[in-house]
Write a protein that holds these residues in place. Structure first.
Motif, PDB file in Angstrom:
ATOM      1  N   HIS A   1     -20.858  20.808  19.762  1.00 44.21           N
ATOM      2  CA  HIS A   1     -21.027  22.160  19.124  1.00 44.21           C
ATOM      3  C   HIS A   1     -19.951  22.553  18.733  1.00 44.21           C
ATOM      4  O   HIS A   1     -18.669  21.979  19.198  1.00 44.21           O
ATOM      5  N   SER A   2     -19.914  23.604  17.810  1.00 44.44           N
ATOM      6  CA  SER A   2     -18.625  24.059  17.184  1.00 44.44           C
ATOM      7  C   SER A   2     -19.064  24.972  16.242  1.00 44.44           C
ATOM      8  O   SER A   2     -20.107  25.542  16.039  1.00 44.44           O
ATOM      9  N   GLN A   3     -18.119  25.953  16.057  1.00 40.92           N
ATOM     10  CA  GLN A   3     -18.123  27.217  15.530  1.00 40.92           C
ATOM     11  C   GLN A   3     -18.633  27.063  13.919  1.00 40.92           C
ATOM     12  O   GLN A   3     -19.276  27.806  13.395  1.00 40.92           O
ATOM     13  N   SER A   4     -18.122  25.928  13.353  1.00 42.70           N
ATOM     14  CA  SER A   4     -18.671  25.635  12.055  1.00 42.70           C
ATOM     15  C   SER A   4     -19.522  24.318  12.095  1.00 42.70           C
ATOM     16  O   SER A   4     -19.472  23.602  13.161  1.00 42.70           O
ATOM     17  N   SER A   5     -20.119  23.884  11.030  1.00 45.26           N
ATOM     18  CA  SER A   5     -21.050  22.399  11.083  1.00 45.26           C
ATOM     19  C   SER A   5     -20.121  21.435  11.428  1.00 45.26           C
ATOM     20  O   SER A   5     -19.147  21.238  11.162  1.00 45.26           O
ATOM     21  N   VAL A   6     -20.790  20.575  11.845  1.00 43.39           N
ATOM     22  CA  VAL A   6     -20.115  19.029  12.338  1.00 43.39           C
ATOM     23  C   VAL A   6     -20.612  17.982  11.481  1.00 43.39           C
ATOM     24  O   VAL A   6     -21.819  17.928  11.314  1.00 43.39           O
ATOM     25  N   ILE A   7     -19.891  17.287  10.934  1.00 37.64           N
ATOM     26  CA  ILE A   7     -20.118  15.790  10.317  1.00 37.64           C
ATOM     27  C   ILE A   7     -19.850  14.770  11.195  1.00 37.64           C
ATOM     28  O   ILE A   7     -18.686  14.578  11.940  1.00 37.64           O
ATOM     29  N   TYR A   8     -20.930  13.641  11.334  1.00 36.49           N
ATOM     30  CA  TYR A   8     -20.849  12.697  12.401  1.00 36.49           C
ATOM     31  C   TYR A   8     -20.556  11.314  11.428  1.00 36.49           C
ATOM     32  O   TYR A   8     -20.993  11.140  10.643  1.00 36.49           O
ATOM     33  N   GLU A   9     -19.709  10.379  12.188  1.00 35.18           N
ATOM     34  CA  GLU A   9     -19.485   9.171  11.742  1.00 35.18           C
ATOM     35  C   GLU A   9     -19.293   8.234  12.855  1.00 35.18           C
ATOM     36  O   GLU A   9     -18.513   8.502  13.644  1.00 35.18           O
ATOM     37  N   ILE A  10     -19.616   6.942  12.358  1.00 37.85           N
ATOM     38  CA  ILE A  10     -19.552   5.975  13.500  1.00 37.85           C
ATOM     39  C   ILE A  10     -17.982   5.357  13.128  1.00 37.85           C
ATOM     40  O   ILE A  10     -17.868   4.719  11.910  1.00 37.85           O
ATOM     41  N   LYS A  11     -17.020   5.310  14.112  1.00 34.39           N
ATOM     42  CA  LYS A  11     -15.787   4.943  13.576  1.00 34.39           C
ATOM     43  C   LYS A  11     -15.536   3.565  14.179  1.00 34.39           C
ATOM     44  O   LYS A  11     -14.531   3.078  13.682  1.00 34.39           O
ATOM     45  N   ASP A  12     -16.263   3.079  15.111  1.00 34.92           N
ATOM     46  CA  ASP A  12     -15.789   1.716  15.614  1.00 34.92           C
ATOM     47  C   ASP A  12     -16.841   1.054  16.272  1.00 34.92           C
ATOM     48  O   ASP A  12     -17.923   1.947  17.024  1.00 34.92           O
ATOM     49  N   GLY A  13     -16.785  -0.197  16.525  1.00 39.69           N
ATOM     50  CA  GLY A  13     -17.934  -0.908  17.339  1.00 39.69           C
ATOM     51  C   GLY A  13     -19.205  -1.202  16.691  1.00 39.69           C
ATOM     52  O   GLY A  13     -20.142  -1.904  17.206  1.00 39.69           O
TER      53      GLY A  13
END
Length: 202
Positions: free
Chosen positions: A82-94
C-alpha cells in the motif's frame, strides 16, 4: 490517549496501517458540578498513508507451495504493498536461474522456467515495491516446491546373474557367483517400488 483538561486526542504509540486502518473510541466528559454530570460520544479515527511514507506490504513474509511439475507460466502468488502512489514490483534477489517473473504493476508472481525439487526445493525471493516518490520496501516470498514422483527407478546394473539349485525349496535365496545373496539395488528414496518378475526361457 486524551488530555483530561483540553480533550485533545494524541497517539500513544506508533501506528501501523497494515495492522489496523481505523479505531472506534468512546469518550466520556464529566463536569465538576454537584452532582457531576457526564456525556458520552464516539470518535471514529481513520489511519491514512503518509505522503512521504515508503510502501507497506500486507505481510513481511509470504509463503507459498507449488508442485515441481507446475507448467511454465503458472500463478505462484501475489504480493501487495500500500502507498499513496502506485507501486512498481521487482524481484531483487533469490530468483535462481530466473525461475520466476513478477508483474511490475499487479505484484503477481508466475513461473517462467521448469522447476525441480531435487535441484532446489525452496526459493527465497526478495521482492521490492517502489512508489512514485522513489521510496522502496522489501518483503520475502518463500516458494516451497512439492516433491512429485517424477523420476523412474534406475538399476545400478543393466544385468544381474544369480545361481540356485533346481532342488531348492520355496523361498530359497538366490545367490551370486561369490555365494552372497543376490540383491537388486536401486539408489534413492521412492514412495514405493513394486517388483514384477518377468518370464525368460533358456
Amino acid at each position: 490517549m486524551i488530555d483530561p483538561i483540553l480533550g485533545s486526542i494524541k497517539t500513544a504509540k506508533e501506528l501501523d496501517r497494515s495492522n489496523q486502518v481505523e479505531y472506534d473510541l468512546m469518550v466520556k466528559a464529566t463536569d465538576k458540578g454537584s452532582p457531576p454530570m457526564s456525556e458520552m460520544t464516539s470518535v471514529h479515527i481513520f489511519v491514512t498513508i503518509a505522503d512521504n511514507a515508503a510502501p507497506k506490504f500486507t505481510s513481511k513474509e509470504y509463503s507459498v507451495e507449488i508442485s515441481e511439475i507446475t507448467s511454465i507460466g503458472s500463478f505462484v502468488g501475489l504480493v501487495i504493498a500500500h502507498s499513496q502512489s502506485s507501486v512498481i514490483y521487482e524481484i531483487k534477489d533469490g530468483n535462481i536461474g530466473d525461475a520466476f517473473d513478477i508483474n511490475p504493476h499487479s505484484g503477481s508472481i508466475i513461473t517462467q522456467k521448469a522447476l525441480d525439487f531435487e535441484t532446489l526445493p525452496i526459493y527465497t525471493l526478495t521482492v521490492q515495491g517502489t512508489n512514485m516518490a522513489g521510496l522502496s520496501t522489501n518483503t520475502t516470498v518463500l516458494v516451497h516446491l512439492l516433491d512429485e514422483n517424477d523420476n523412474s527407478p534406475v538399476f545400478m546394473q543393466t544385468e544381474y546373474s544369480g545361481l540356485i539349485s533346481e532342488s531348492a525349496s520355496l523361498n530359497s535365496v538366490v545367490l551370486t557367483d561369490t555365494n552372497i545373496p543376490l540383491v537388486l539395488i536401486i539408489p534413492g528414496i521412492f514412495p514405493s517400488i513394486t517388483w514384477t518378475p518377468g518370464i525368460s526361457f533358456f
